[in-house]
Design an enzyme around this catalytic site. Structure first.
Site: not given
Length: 409
Positions: A142, A228, A257
């Site tokens: 994801f 990631d 984030k």
């Protein structure tokens, strides 16, 4: 304007779009590890906006910097220089140990940037024939929801009726070195792209040494190793980067984030000068990417993370949490165990992926004042802000234990 939870939910349903499947709680205020709904009910936040709020809700130091910068200059676009961007890039490089940084806004944008960098490097540095570059991804990944990113997804929810898809991706099983080595034999591979711990897939932690071996294979085949860390980075797993557990330095790291503490969307790609310099002026950019407000907020967010030893707290309390969840799992057939690192953990529910058991447990937790969300039907992800104290964690463990031990399917 005062609004009730019911009214807020109805407004979203009427005027918004289906996005996530949120719990029926309407939040109005946050502080540290706590959030309050519009009726004044108080909850522990055990999701942290998918690890964007590692520094806790509305950290006063970050808030102060945001207010001061917003009163001076918020946006220039990259048509001009600003007094904040160079400082922010320097801090990112020095903090994470890289030569160069490019700032964007969202995690998806960061991953898109990494894909473009890898492809251009593949053509200009590795000599891959035009338009034949391949990026290897892994199953259950994801990285975001753009059309390019979902072209590498194996999740039917992400892909059904969103094609046609972008070519140039090959997918191999996660945590499978033999499959990876076979795929890397293709001379047109420019990059290997993966999460060091698969968060959205259910906090899947690879075997020790997997990342190190993967990097060695990439080096052997002259392939960029792209990691990631949008969800796993910035102290979440008890290390500054989750890839630090394997003592490696990837060729690229994508962050987002929590590098801005939940105040403002900021993402980045960190890499070497050799890779970054394949971008020429005008070939990639963003109006808001690297804006002064985002840069100032990000620098303070990273500063408080370090000065308040949040990474170390995540490592220590993660050990406590998993030990207690293993004890709980041994007492009931409802649970299969726990996995994770630091304060990114998943409780495994003994039921099928298409069951509602995990969701129903989360509803019971909400009723007891703790907010968490299921993923893939039978997994509950627990990721509180890294400012949580041991006393607060023990209180949360008591809530989880009470709900699990008294739960009826």
């Amino acid at each position: 304007m005062t609004i009730s939870s019911k009214e807020a939910i109805e407004l979203e349903k009427k005027y918004g779009a289906n996005n996530y499947a949120p719990l029926p709680v309407v939040l109005e205020r946050g502080e540290g590890v706590f959030v309050w709904d519009v009726e004044g009910n108080k909850y522990y936040d055990f999701l942290s906006a998918y690890s964007a709020v590692n520094q806790g809700h509305v950290h006063p130091r970050i808030l102060d910097v945001m207010i001061k910068q917003a009163s001076k200059l918020t946006l220039t676009s990259r048509a001009f220089y600003s007094d904040q961007l160079g400082l922010a890039e320097k801090m990112l490089c020095e903090t994470f140990g890289f030569e160069r940084a490019i700032l964007m806004n969202t995690g998806a944008e960061g991953n898109e940037t990494a894909i473009k960098l890898a492809r251009k490097w593949g053509y200009e540095k590795k000599g891959i024939p035009a338009n034949e570059a391949v990026i290897i991804g892994v199953e259950k990944n994801f990285h975001g929801r753009t059309t390019t990113i979902i072209s590498a997804s194996t999740d039917p929810v992400a892909t059904t009726n969103f094609g046609p898809f972008m070519p140039g991706f090959e997918i191999v099983p996660y945590n499978d070195l033999s499959a990876l080595e076979e795929a890397l034999k293709n001379p047109n591979v420019a990059g290997l792209w993966l999460e060091p711990i698969q968060g959205e897939a259910g906090v899947y932690v690879p075997q020790d040494g997997y990342l190190k071996a993967a990097q060695e294979l990439c080096t052997k085949h002259n392939v960029l190793f792209m990691v990631d860390e949008v969800q796993t980075g910035v102290g979440r797993t008890g290390k500054l980067l989750a890839s630090d557990y394997d003592e490696i330095k990837p060729d690229m790291v994508i962050l987002g984030k929590a590098i801005s503490g939940g105040f403002y969307p900021v993402s980045c790609v960190l890499t070497s000068s050799e890779v970054m310099d394949v971008f020429n002026p005008g070939e990639h950019g963003s109006t808001y990417g690297g804006n002064p407000l985002g840069c100032a907020v990000m620098m303070e967010a990273l500063t408080v993370l370090k000065e308040e030893k949040m990474t170390e707290n995540a490592f220590r309390l993660g050990e406590v949490f998993r030990a207690r969840m293993e004890e709980l799992s041994a007492k009931t057939d409802l649970l299969l165990g726990v996995r994770g690192k630091g304060l990114l953990n998943a409780l495994l529910v003994n039921d099928s992926e298409d069951s509602k058991t995990a969701t129903n447990i989360c509803y019971k937790l909400m009723d007891k004042g703790l907010l968490a969300k299921p993923t893939h039907g039978n997994i509950i992800r627990f990721a509180p802000p890294l400012v949580i104290t041991e006393e607060q964690l023990e209180d949360c463990i008591t809530i989880i234990t009470d709900v699990v031990m008294n739960f009826e399917k």
